[in-house]
Design an enzyme around this catalytic site. Structure first.
Site, PDB file in Angstrom:
ATOM      1  N   HIS A 157       0.850  -1.566  -0.357  1.00 35.16           N
ATOM      2  CA  HIS A 157       0.242   0.228   0.318  1.00 35.16           C
ATOM      3  C   HIS A 157       0.975   1.543   0.287  1.00 35.16           C
ATOM      4  O   HIS A 157       0.604   2.098  -0.345  1.00 35.16           O
ATOM      5  CB  HIS A 157      -0.956  -0.170   1.007  1.00 35.16           C
ATOM      6  N   GLY A 162      -6.070   0.918  -4.049  1.00 36.72           N
ATOM      7  CA  GLY A 162      -6.644   0.177  -4.397  1.00 36.72           C
ATOM      8  C   GLY A 162      -6.949   0.723  -5.767  1.00 36.72           C
ATOM      9  O   GLY A 162      -7.066  -0.014  -7.029  1.00 36.72           O
ATOM     10  N   THR A 265     -26.259   8.969  -0.911  1.00 33.44           N
ATOM     11  CA  THR A 265     -25.561   8.582  -1.942  1.00 33.44           C
ATOM     12  C   THR A 265     -25.623   7.375  -1.280  1.00 33.44           C
ATOM     13  O   THR A 265     -26.141   6.539   0.773  1.00 33.44           O
ATOM     14  CB  THR A 265     -24.143   8.591  -2.191  1.00 33.44           C
ATOM     15  N   ARG A 266     -25.374   5.696  -1.808  1.00 37.72           N
ATOM     16  CA  ARG A 266     -25.220   4.761  -1.006  1.00 37.72           C
ATOM     17  C   ARG A 266     -24.022   4.336  -0.537  1.00 37.72           C
ATOM     18  O   ARG A 266     -24.678   4.059   1.031  1.00 37.72           O
ATOM     19  CB  ARG A 266     -25.506   3.571  -2.352  1.00 37.72           C
ATOM     20  N   ASP A 297     -10.770   9.086  -2.375  1.00 38.43           N
ATOM     21  CA  ASP A 297     -10.054   9.431  -3.564  1.00 38.43           C
ATOM     22  C   ASP A 297      -9.759  10.605  -4.237  1.00 38.43           C
ATOM     23  O   ASP A 297     -11.349  11.123  -4.915  1.00 38.43           O
ATOM     24  CB  ASP A 297     -10.401   8.244  -4.810  1.00 38.43           C
ATOM     25  N   ARG A 301     -11.219  15.528  -6.678  1.00 38.72           N
ATOM     26  CA  ARG A 301     -10.908  16.735  -5.762  1.00 38.72           C
ATOM     27  C   ARG A 301      -9.744  17.860  -5.787  1.00 38.72           C
ATOM     28  O   ARG A 301     -10.312  18.533  -5.704  1.00 38.72           O
ATOM     29  CB  ARG A 301     -10.948  16.222  -3.962  1.00 38.72           C
ATOM     30  N   ASP A 317      -7.660   9.848   4.602  1.00 43.78           N
ATOM     31  CA  ASP A 317      -8.860   9.628   5.395  1.00 43.78           C
ATOM     32  C   ASP A 317      -9.321  10.720   6.344  1.00 43.78           C
ATOM     33  O   ASP A 317      -7.988  11.391   6.643  1.00 43.78           O
ATOM     34  CB  ASP A 317      -7.694   8.598   6.754  1.00 43.78           C
ATOM     35  N   SER A 390     -15.491   2.241   0.108  1.00 47.01           N
ATOM     36  CA  SER A 390     -16.057   1.875  -0.460  1.00 47.01           C
ATOM     37  C   SER A 390     -15.046   1.060  -1.950  1.00 47.01           C
ATOM     38  O   SER A 390     -14.028   1.458  -2.151  1.00 47.01           O
ATOM     39  CB  SER A 390     -16.659   3.277  -0.755  1.00 47.01           C
ATOM     40  N   ASP A 400     -10.235 -10.986 -17.079  1.00 50.09           N
ATOM     41  CA  ASP A 400      -9.033 -11.788 -17.679  1.00 50.09           C
ATOM     42  C   ASP A 400      -7.664 -12.158 -17.694  1.00 50.09           C
ATOM     43  O   ASP A 400      -7.532 -11.666 -18.940  1.00 50.09           O
ATOM     44  CB  ASP A 400     -10.184 -12.215 -18.732  1.00 50.09           C
TER      45      ASP A 400
HETATM   46  N1  COA Z   1     -19.321   4.692 -12.003  1.00 54.47           N
HETATM   47  C1  COA Z   1     -21.069   4.439 -11.712  1.00 54.47           C
HETATM   48  N2  COA Z   1     -21.175   5.990 -10.959  1.00 54.47           N
HETATM   49  C2  COA Z   1     -20.893   6.900  -9.586  1.00 54.47           C
HETATM   50  C3  COA Z   1     -18.915   6.102 -10.068  1.00 54.47           C
HETATM   51  C4  COA Z   1     -18.604   5.318 -10.732  1.00 54.47           C
HETATM   52  N3  COA Z   1     -17.649   5.088 -10.942  1.00 54.47           N
HETATM   53  N4  COA Z   1     -19.429   7.020  -9.755  1.00 54.47           N
HETATM   54  C5  COA Z   1     -19.937   7.783  -9.028  1.00 54.47           C
HETATM   55  N5  COA Z   1     -20.689   7.486  -9.133  1.00 54.47           N
HETATM   56  C6  COA Z   1     -22.157   7.874  -9.068  1.00 54.47           C
HETATM   57  C7  COA Z   1     -22.872   7.217  -7.895  1.00 54.47           C
HETATM   58  O1  COA Z   1     -24.535   7.495  -8.575  1.00 54.47           O
HETATM   59  C8  COA Z   1     -22.818   7.918  -6.769  1.00 54.47           C
HETATM   60  O2  COA Z   1     -24.221   8.031  -6.480  1.00 54.47           O
HETATM   61  P1  COA Z   1     -25.043   5.758  -5.965  1.00 54.47           P
HETATM   62  O3  COA Z   1     -23.877   5.768  -5.087  1.00 54.47           O
HETATM   63  O4  COA Z   1     -26.115   6.963  -5.129  1.00 54.47           O
HETATM   64  O5  COA Z   1     -25.888   5.938  -7.084  1.00 54.47           O
HETATM   65  C9  COA Z   1     -22.586   9.315  -6.818  1.00 54.47           C
HETATM   66  O6  COA Z   1     -21.699   9.357  -8.443  1.00 54.47           O
HETATM   67  C10 COA Z   1     -21.625   9.266  -5.538  1.00 54.47           C
HETATM   68  O7  COA Z   1     -20.776   9.606  -5.799  1.00 54.47           O
HETATM   69  P2  COA Z   1     -19.055   9.755  -5.232  1.00 54.47           P
HETATM   70  O8  COA Z   1     -19.063  10.506  -5.359  1.00 54.47           O
HETATM   71  O9  COA Z   1     -18.076   8.606  -5.305  1.00 54.47           O
HETATM   72  O10 COA Z   1     -19.840   9.316  -3.918  1.00 54.47           O
HETATM   73  P3  COA Z   1     -20.331   8.359  -2.434  1.00 54.47           P
HETATM   74  O11 COA Z   1     -20.991   8.822  -1.783  1.00 54.47           O
HETATM   75  O12 COA Z   1     -21.063   7.190  -3.197  1.00 54.47           O
HETATM   76  O13 COA Z   1     -19.092   8.317  -1.617  1.00 54.47           O
HETATM   77  C11 COA Z   1     -16.975   8.003  -1.255  1.00 54.47           C
HETATM   78  C12 COA Z   1     -18.316   8.788  -1.286  1.00 54.47           C
HETATM   79  C13 COA Z   1     -16.125   9.625  -0.573  1.00 54.47           C
HETATM   80  C14 COA Z   1     -16.338   6.810  -0.865  1.00 54.47           C
HETATM   81  C15 COA Z   1     -16.029   8.394  -2.663  1.00 54.47           C
HETATM   82  O14 COA Z   1     -16.040   9.391  -2.967  1.00 54.47           O
HETATM   83  C16 COA Z   1     -14.585   7.827  -3.038  1.00 54.47           C
HETATM   84  O15 COA Z   1     -13.780   8.614  -2.571  1.00 54.47           O
HETATM   85  N6  COA Z   1     -14.111   6.654  -3.573  1.00 54.47           N
HETATM   86  C17 COA Z   1     -13.097   6.098  -3.516  1.00 54.47           C
HETATM   87  C18 COA Z   1     -12.638   4.523  -2.039  1.00 54.47           C
HETATM   88  C19 COA Z   1     -11.708   4.384  -2.533  1.00 54.47           C
HETATM   89  O16 COA Z   1     -10.770   4.685  -3.322  1.00 54.47           O
HETATM   90  N7  COA Z   1     -11.004   3.074  -1.927  1.00 54.47           N
HETATM   91  C20 COA Z   1     -10.076   2.140  -1.643  1.00 54.47           C
HETATM   92  C21 COA Z   1      -9.287   2.644  -1.674  1.00 54.47           C
HETATM   93  S1  COA Z   1      -7.923   1.624  -1.464  1.00 54.47           S
END
Ligand code: COA
Length: 456
Positions: A157, A162, A265-266, A297, A301, A317, A390, A400
């Site tokens: 890491h 990820g 969001t979800r 991520d 941003r 974080d 997430s 594949d």
């Molecule tokens: N594919 C499809 N829909 C997406 C998407 C994608 N790649 N990215 C964003 N969306 C849409 C979704 O519809 C989501 O709403 P929904 O989940 O209710 O359907 C909306 O955009 C908002 O997504 P996001 O801005 O990512 O906010 P979030 O509340 O779902 O997640 C975080 C918040 C902070 C977790 C997210 O922004 C993030 O940073 N994720 C990455 C985490 C990461 O890097 N994980 C690996 C760690 S090693």
């Protein structure tokens, strides 16, 4: 119990000469987990793949050496500097590829719910050995008697988050299948290095409380007791309808004026649900302070955004906090709002201010997980806290290497109390899987609370 024996192990180097030299790591690379993060993929190859003796190992080995030409930092080694800081030595020493054989059929893994069998599929890593000698990527191919295989990728890491780790695996699979590289990684980490300016010139000023020690269980002077408790893992499925129910419930009581027009969001509603159920299952007092770590991520941003395929740790974080009693007794929108507030704090300035803050710290050791978390390194996100990561937007499925898509992909192991992941369901039906580790004594109650609202 399944037995897995080692057949062979080798170091695979880039197929062509690559750049050699020290590559500075960013502050984000060196804080947080410095261990290898394992992910396991399971396949059922068919046709010629089954009959040709070493075909899979040879294909992996050849394509690995070719992909390392593009992802050459992964073939290097970490070097320790002062203050628990690290440097990435790009020296082409190579990635470790292991072949092993199991004396069982794939069926022994059942529906792939994490079990002790999975530990045999993950190469053990000796963190007592000098870090300069430890490969940054260790891959284990395990063949089962039935012809099924498991591929475990354990990736440091400190070098890749990820997003980047999955980029590497996806491109490796492309080459193994005979395709060409689709998106080269962007390897220059200077974009995320702390700005070279005195701390007094940093405006605006942010409070970086994400690096404060997480809350402790009331009445306990430290987390040692909690760290020692037995843990267990569960994979909990939520259907699309159940996720919608969580969303509707949280949005119904959402404080509009504070949070703008955008519904939850979800991630926000599922993380809120996990948080509330954990507070209840852990039997906290009303006044118990609890933190929920969110991994963000930051590639999009920061201003300007990082190049799409920035390779490294483009994550930060932050921690949402609250009192257990408030989280449990108030509507679910309260927990979801606390999570959104924490996420909303992360502006471009916040990210760069965090880099500056970390740069000015003399010693990183209090912020790092170098060894097995159970050996008491780094901050503890177990009881009364949680970490909810997430994987919803990561390219998890359909990898594949030439013998078909995986039938399962999941976290290799995660056995630290409070550690949880939100993954999309495999079927593309809108379902979600929560992979969660909790103290064994709390898991039954957690599951009861997790599903009980859907029955009413
Ligand atoms: N594919 C499809 N829909 C997406 C998407 C994608 N790649 N990215 C964003 N969306 C849409 C979704 O519809 C989501 O709403 P929904 O989940 O209710 O359907 C909306 O955009 C908002 O997504 P996001 O801005 O990512 O906010 P979030 O509340 O779902 O997640 C975080 C918040 C902070 C977790 C997210 O922004 C993030 O940073 N994720 C990455 C985490 C990461 O890097 N994980 C690996 C760690 S090693």
């Amino acid at each position: 119990m399944m037995r897995v024996v080692l057949i062979r192990s080798c170091l695979v180097q880039p197929a062509e000469p690559t750049w050699n030299g020290p590559m500075p790591l960013t502050e984000f690379d060196q804080t947080g987990s410095l261990s290898h993060i394992p992910t396991t993929y399971i396949y059922r190859p068919s046709g010629t793949w089954l009959t040709q003796k070493d075909a899979i190992f040879t294909t992996l080995k050849t394509s690995l050496s070719r992909i390392l030409v593009h992802f050459y930092p992964l073939a290097g080694r970490l070097r320790c500097l002062d203050g628990a800081r690290f440097l990435l030595e790009c020296n082409g020493k190579g990635v470790q590829l292991i072949q092993a054989e199991a004396d069982a059929d794939l069926d022994i893994l059942g529906d792939f719910t994490p079990s002790p069998h999975f530990y045999h599929l993950i190469p053990p890593i000796n963190y007592q050995a000098p870090i300069e000698e430890t490969p940054l990527v260790i891959v284990q191919l395990t063949k089962f008697k039935c012809g099924g295989i498991a591929l475990n990728f354990s990736i440091s890491h400190a070098v890749a988050d990820g997003q980047s780790a999955l980029h590497f695996i996806t491109e490796w699979a492309n080459l193994a299948r005979g395709d060409s590289l689709r998106n080269p990684p962007f390897l220059d980490r200077k974009l995320l290095r702390a700005r070279d300016r005195p701390p007094s010139a940093q405006v605006p000023c942010f409070v970086h409380e994400q690096f404060d020690p997480p809350p402790l269980v009331i009445g306990h002077p430290n987390c040692e007791n909690e760290r020692k408790k037995e843990t267990t893992v569960a994979m909990l499925k939520l259907t699309k309808i159940q996720v919608e129910m969580l969303k509707n419930e949280a949005n119904r009581t959402r404080p509009l004026n504070e949070l703008g027009d955008r519904g939850f969001t979800r991630y926000e509603v599922i993380a809120a649900h996990i948080w509330r159920c954990a507070c209840r299952a852990r039997g906290h007092l009303y006044e118990q302070r609890t933190g929920l770590g969110v991994c963000l991520d930051i590639r999009n941003r920061v201003q300007p955004p990082l190049p799409e395929k920035y390779f490294g740790n483009g994550i930060i974080d932050v921690v949402a906090t609250g009192l257990s009693g408030d989280l449990v007794t108030r509507p679910s929108s309260y927990a979801a709002s606390r999570i959104r507030e924490a996420i909303n704090r992360v502006s471009s300035e916040f990210v760069y201010s965090t880099l500056d803050h970390l740069k000015n710290l003399k010693d990183f050791s209090g912020l790092q997980d170098i060894y097995d978390v159970k050996t008491n390194q780094g901050p503890f996100y177990g009881n009364p806290n949680l970490g909810v990561v997430s994987w919803l937007a990561l390219p998890l499925y359909g990898t594949d290497f030439g013998w078909g898509k995986e039938i399962f992909m999941g976290p290799g192991n995660h056995d630290c109390d409070g550690d949880s992941l939100i993954l999309p369901g495999r079927d593309g039906d809108g379902s979600i899987v929560v992979a969660l580790c909790l103290q064994a004594a709390c898991m039954e109650d957690f599951q009861k609370f997790f599903y009980q609202d859907f029955r009413n």
